[in-house]
Enzyme design. Structure first.
Site, PDB file in Angstrom:
ATOM      1  N   LYS A 167     -11.093  -1.017  -1.457  1.00 32.74           N
ATOM      2  CA  LYS A 167     -10.816  -1.884  -0.314  1.00 32.74           C
ATOM      3  C   LYS A 167     -11.954  -1.699   0.688  1.00 32.74           C
ATOM      4  O   LYS A 167     -12.409  -0.578   0.842  1.00 32.74           O
ATOM      5  CB  LYS A 167      -9.487  -1.481   0.352  1.00 32.74           C
ATOM      6  CG  LYS A 167      -8.265  -1.584  -0.552  1.00 32.74           C
ATOM      7  CD  LYS A 167      -7.047  -0.917   0.103  1.00 32.74           C
ATOM      8  CE  LYS A 167      -5.884  -0.829  -0.873  1.00 32.74           C
ATOM      9  NZ  LYS A 167      -4.734  -0.082  -0.354  1.00 32.74           N
TER      10      LYS A 167
ATOM     11  N   GLU B 202       0.074  -3.381   4.618  1.00 34.00           N
ATOM     12  CA  GLU B 202      -1.044  -2.441   4.732  1.00 34.00           C
ATOM     13  C   GLU B 202      -1.102  -1.778   6.103  1.00 34.00           C
ATOM     14  O   GLU B 202      -0.821  -2.419   7.109  1.00 34.00           O
ATOM     15  CB  GLU B 202      -2.367  -3.216   4.573  1.00 34.00           C
ATOM     16  CG  GLU B 202      -3.047  -3.058   3.253  1.00 34.00           C
ATOM     17  CD  GLU B 202      -3.590  -1.668   2.982  1.00 34.00           C
ATOM     18  OE1 GLU B 202      -3.661  -0.837   3.898  1.00 34.00           O
ATOM     19  OE2 GLU B 202      -3.955  -1.431   1.817  1.00 34.00           O
ATOM     20  N   ASP B 203      -1.511  -0.508   6.137  1.00 30.82           N
ATOM     21  CA  ASP B 203      -1.699   0.171   7.429  1.00 30.82           C
ATOM     22  C   ASP B 203      -3.176   0.358   7.758  1.00 30.82           C
ATOM     23  O   ASP B 203      -3.502   0.908   8.802  1.00 30.82           O
ATOM     24  CB  ASP B 203      -1.033   1.553   7.422  1.00 30.82           C
ATOM     25  CG  ASP B 203      -1.755   2.534   6.514  1.00 30.82           C
ATOM     26  OD1 ASP B 203      -2.165   2.132   5.397  1.00 30.82           O
ATOM     27  OD2 ASP B 203      -1.941   3.700   6.916  1.00 30.82           O
TER      28      ASP B 203
ATOM     29  N   SER C 270      -2.662   0.645  -4.261  1.00 25.25           N
ATOM     30  CA  SER C 270      -3.128   1.797  -3.487  1.00 25.25           C
ATOM     31  C   SER C 270      -4.467   2.308  -3.980  1.00 25.25           C
ATOM     32  O   SER C 270      -4.755   2.247  -5.174  1.00 25.25           O
ATOM     33  CB  SER C 270      -2.100   2.929  -3.622  1.00 25.25           C
ATOM     34  OG  SER C 270      -2.628   4.151  -3.168  1.00 25.25           O
ATOM     35  N   ALA C 271      -5.267   2.851  -3.069  1.00 20.91           N
ATOM     36  CA  ALA C 271      -6.550   3.448  -3.444  1.00 20.91           C
ATOM     37  C   ALA C 271      -6.381   4.853  -4.003  1.00 20.91           C
ATOM     38  O   ALA C 271      -7.315   5.432  -4.549  1.00 20.91           O
ATOM     39  CB  ALA C 271      -7.454   3.511  -2.212  1.00 20.91           C
TER      40      ALA C 271
ATOM     41  N   ASP D 282       0.877  -1.162   0.000  1.00 19.39           N
ATOM     42  CA  ASP D 282       0.000   0.000   0.000  1.00 19.39           C
ATOM     43  C   ASP D 282       0.928   1.230   0.000  1.00 19.39           C
ATOM     44  O   ASP D 282       2.131   1.105   0.258  1.00 19.39           O
ATOM     45  CB  ASP D 282      -0.873  -0.048   1.270  1.00 19.39           C
ATOM     46  CG  ASP D 282      -1.684   1.208   1.452  1.00 19.39           C
ATOM     47  OD1 ASP D 282      -2.328   1.644   0.473  1.00 19.39           O
ATOM     48  OD2 ASP D 282      -1.677   1.767   2.571  1.00 19.39           O
ATOM     49  N   LEU D 283       0.398   2.396  -0.292  1.00 20.02           N
ATOM     50  CA  LEU D 283       1.245   3.597  -0.365  1.00 20.02           C
ATOM     51  C   LEU D 283       1.126   4.467   0.893  1.00 20.02           C
ATOM     52  O   LEU D 283       2.065   4.564   1.690  1.00 20.02           O
ATOM     53  CB  LEU D 283       0.859   4.413  -1.609  1.00 20.02           C
ATOM     54  CG  LEU D 283       1.595   5.736  -1.774  1.00 20.02           C
ATOM     55  CD1 LEU D 283       3.065   5.509  -2.108  1.00 20.02           C
ATOM     56  CD2 LEU D 283       0.935   6.590  -2.861  1.00 20.02           C
ATOM     57  N   ASP D 284      -0.059   5.091   1.037  1.00 18.06           N
ATOM     58  CA  ASP D 284      -0.247   6.070   2.117  1.00 18.06           C
ATOM     59  C   ASP D 284      -0.170   5.381   3.479  1.00 18.06           C
ATOM     60  O   ASP D 284      -0.960   4.479   3.769  1.00 18.06           O
ATOM     61  CB  ASP D 284      -1.621   6.744   1.978  1.00 18.06           C
ATOM     62  CG  ASP D 284      -1.738   7.555   0.694  1.00 18.06           C
ATOM     63  OD1 ASP D 284      -0.824   8.347   0.415  1.00 18.06           O
ATOM     64  OD2 ASP D 284      -2.739   7.389  -0.026  1.00 18.06           O
TER      65      ASP D 284
ATOM     66  N   LYS E 101      -8.851   5.369   6.323  1.00 17.32           N
ATOM     67  CA  LYS E 101      -7.597   4.854   5.763  1.00 17.32           C
ATOM     68  C   LYS E 101      -7.878   3.743   4.753  1.00 17.32           C
ATOM     69  O   LYS E 101      -8.654   2.825   5.039  1.00 17.32           O
ATOM     70  CB  LYS E 101      -6.676   4.341   6.878  1.00 17.32           C
ATOM     71  CG  LYS E 101      -6.077   5.476   7.683  1.00 17.32           C
ATOM     72  CD  LYS E 101      -5.035   4.966   8.652  1.00 17.32           C
ATOM     73  CE  LYS E 101      -4.429   6.151   9.417  1.00 17.32           C
ATOM     74  NZ  LYS E 101      -3.571   5.670  10.526  1.00 17.32           N
TER      75      LYS E 101
ATOM     76  N   THR F 232       1.987   9.997   4.325  1.00 24.74           N
ATOM     77  CA  THR F 232       0.981  10.912   3.777  1.00 24.74           C
ATOM     78  C   THR F 232      -0.368  10.803   4.487  1.00 24.74           C
ATOM     79  O   THR F 232      -1.232  11.657   4.270  1.00 24.74           O
ATOM     80  CB  THR F 232       0.745  10.611   2.281  1.00 24.74           C
ATOM     81  OG1 THR F 232       0.741   9.195   2.129  1.00 24.74           O
ATOM     82  CG2 THR F 232       1.801  11.238   1.403  1.00 24.74           C
TER      83      THR F 232
HETATM   84  C1  BG6 Z   1      -5.672   5.807   0.373  1.00 21.91           C
HETATM   85  C2  BG6 Z   1      -5.677   6.601   1.657  1.00 21.91           C
HETATM   86  O1  BG6 Z   1      -4.390   5.303   0.156  1.00 21.91           O
HETATM   87  O2  BG6 Z   1      -6.041   6.629  -0.726  1.00 21.91           O
HETATM   88  C3  BG6 Z   1      -7.018   7.292   1.852  1.00 21.91           C
HETATM   89  O3  BG6 Z   1      -5.435   5.735   2.749  1.00 21.91           O
HETATM   90  C4  BG6 Z   1      -7.340   8.124   0.613  1.00 21.91           C
HETATM   91  O4  BG6 Z   1      -6.954   8.101   3.001  1.00 21.91           O
HETATM   92  C5  BG6 Z   1      -7.315   7.240  -0.625  1.00 21.91           C
HETATM   93  O5  BG6 Z   1      -8.628   8.710   0.741  1.00 21.91           O
HETATM   94  C6  BG6 Z   1      -7.589   8.019  -1.904  1.00 21.91           C
HETATM   95  O6  BG6 Z   1      -6.525   8.901  -2.130  1.00 21.91           O
HETATM   96  P1  BG6 Z   1      -6.551  10.097  -3.153  1.00 21.91           P
HETATM   97  O7  BG6 Z   1      -5.100  10.549  -3.166  1.00 21.91           O
HETATM   98  O8  BG6 Z   1      -6.973   9.560  -4.474  1.00 21.91           O
HETATM   99  O9  BG6 Z   1      -7.490  11.121  -2.633  1.00 21.91           O
HETATM  100 MG    MG Z   2      -2.650   3.161   3.648  1.00 17.95          MG
END
Ligand code: BG6
Ligand code: MG
Length: 217
Positions: A145, A169-170, A114-115, A9-11, A45, A17
């Site tokens: 997710k 994943e967090d 990542s989402a 996962d990224l964030d 998240k 972030t």
């Molecule tokens: C996820 C984050 O990685 O991405 C969420 O954990 C975030 O908090 C989601 O809402 C969507 O991200 P973005 O950058 O497309 O708004």
């Molecule tokens: Mg995350």
């Protein structure tokens, strides 16, 4: 040896972030007079931008027109992006780079799952883009997710069976997605929040190479 896929996962996993998402959402919540705590933030998240706004509005029992929602979604993203302007490798979370480098040395396949729709510029700014053999982000999926779609696509792109994929994943939603997808889930964060994960570490500095070697085997 069967190939494995290591999906990150990224964030909140690769980069710090998650706090910027929180700051940007809190501004919207404050504007609407909605109490939005760190605990509430756990629900967001791993969740898409659109769904995150809906959750905040539900928390505050606020009914809003689509027009207002669109306005807040744009505002949130512009605010979020303003935190990323000067982003560089210093925002990579502790212990992540050594693990990515170790996986590369071991010739393991690495993917992003990542989402976020902002994933690619973040990978570029932090200099981590080249570690990834496949990138699946919020622009590539229709189901958020805890639906496992994002991870299943990543495994498929790497030609690896889901049961041979390991997901870092967090978020609770992300751990559930990995589990539903029959992948090995590794939670990065607190044991109380991520108890559904197969393995849990506070952060990547707690993960040693012998743990990774065991996953590779
Ligand atoms: C996820 C984050 O990685 O991405 C969420 O954990 C975030 O908090 C989601 O809402 C969507 O991200 P973005 O950058 O497309 O708004
Ligand atoms: Mg995350």
């Amino acid at each position: 040896m069967t190939s494995k896929a290591f999906i990150f996962d990224l964030d909140g996993v690769i980069v710090d972030t998650a706090k910027y998402h929180y700051f940007a959402w809190r501004k919207i919540a404050d504007q609407l007079g909605i109490d939005f705590t760190h605990e509430h933030n756990e629900l967001l998240k791993g969740v898409s931008r659109v769904r995150s706004l809906d959750i905040i509005l539900e928390l505050g029992k606020v009914d809003a027109s689509q027009e207002d929602k669109n306005k807040w979604l744009i505002q949130k993203n512009e605010d979020y992006l303003s935190y990323l302007v000067d982003m560089d490798a210093s925002e990579i979370l502790p212990g992540v780079l050594p693990i990515l480098k170790f996986l590369k040395e071991q010739n393991q396949l690495i993917a992003l799952g990542s989402a976020s729709k902002n994933a690619r510029p973040i990978l570029e700014k932090t200099g981590t883009l080249t570690f990834f053999d496949a990138i699946v982000d919020g622009n590539d999926v229709t189901n958020a997710k805890p639906d496992p779609e994002v991870f299943l696509i990543a495994a498929q792109l790497l030609n690896v069976k889901p049961e041979n994929a390991i997901v870092f994943e967090d978020s609770v939603a992300g751990i559930q997605a990995a589990n539903i997808g029959r992948m090995t889930s590794v939670g990065i964060g607190s044991k109380s929040t991520l108890h559904e994960a197969k393995y849990i570490f506070q952060d990547f500095t707690q993960i040693n190479t012998s743990f990774i070697e065991d996953l590779i085997r």
